[in-house]
Design an enzyme around this catalytic site. Sequence first.
Site, mmCIF file in Angstrom:
data_model
loop_
_atom_site.group_PDB
_atom_site.id
_atom_site.type_symbol
_atom_site.label_atom_id
_atom_site.label_comp_id
_atom_site.label_asym_id
_atom_site.label_seq_id
_atom_site.Cartn_x
_atom_site.Cartn_y
_atom_site.Cartn_z
ATOM 1 N N CYS A 95 1.482 6.997 4.158
ATOM 2 C CA CYS A 95 1.212 8.407 3.853
ATOM 3 C C CYS A 95 1.797 8.801 2.501
ATOM 4 O O CYS A 95 1.373 9.775 1.903
ATOM 5 C CB CYS A 95 1.780 9.303 4.946
ATOM 6 N N HIS A 96 2.747 8.029 2.026
ATOM 7 C CA HIS A 96 3.363 8.377 0.744
ATOM 8 C C HIS A 96 2.378 8.188 -0.406
ATOM 9 O O HIS A 96 2.575 8.710 -1.495
ATOM 10 C CB HIS A 96 4.610 7.527 0.532
ATOM 11 N N GLU B 1 6.186 0.967 -5.964
ATOM 12 C CA GLU B 1 4.873 0.317 -6.083
ATOM 13 C C GLU B 1 4.371 0.351 -7.517
ATOM 14 O O GLU B 1 3.273 -0.091 -7.816
ATOM 15 C CB GLU B 1 3.872 1.020 -5.158
ATOM 16 N N TYR C 9 -6.048 14.160 -0.308
ATOM 17 C CA TYR C 9 -6.505 14.567 1.022
ATOM 18 C C TYR C 9 -8.006 14.831 0.992
ATOM 19 O O TYR C 9 -8.746 14.423 1.885
ATOM 20 C CB TYR C 9 -5.760 15.821 1.460
ATOM 21 N N ASN D 84 1.050 12.075 12.854
ATOM 22 C CA ASN D 84 1.158 10.655 13.151
ATOM 23 C C ASN D 84 1.397 9.833 11.889
ATOM 24 O O ASN D 84 0.491 9.229 11.371
ATOM 25 C CB ASN D 84 -0.119 10.178 13.840
#
Length: 123
Positions: A53-54, A82, A22, A45
């Site tokens: 966002c993960h 991933e 962040y 959102n």
Amino acid sequence: MKFFEIVYTMVSKIPSGRVATYGQIARMVGNPRASRAVGYALHVNPMPGAVPCHRVVNREGRLAPAFAFGGTDAQRQLLEAEGIAVSEDGYVDMKRYQWDGKTEEVRRFKKGEAPQETAQKEE
DNA sequence: AAAGTGACGTCCG
DNA sequence: GCGGACGCCACTT
């Protein structure tokens, strides 16, 4: 360009198999202390599909404690898919997977949207 | 309308 | 190095 939109843009540019913090995104948008706002932006959102966002974790490398639909577990699944190793506690190896944030797109974006020392113009 | 809050991080003591 | 306080942005009460 609103603050949140910039955040979404940055997050969406995080390459697969990489994670960003962040605070890192906060610096990109020009507000090193806006980390909280960054997290909130993703919170309100999620933009499923467009904004991964993960791939965004906190400074400790821990996943979001209240990730939607299953919390940390769901986020862990996505990251592992991933190629990112996630601990049982929901921690990722930051020194291995932390995103450089030096993508061409991001670089250009920052030059155009985040005036740091140059004279900025308000719309 | 003002104050409080939240997926965090940095600064000060 | 640790603990406490502040800052950020939008949203909620």
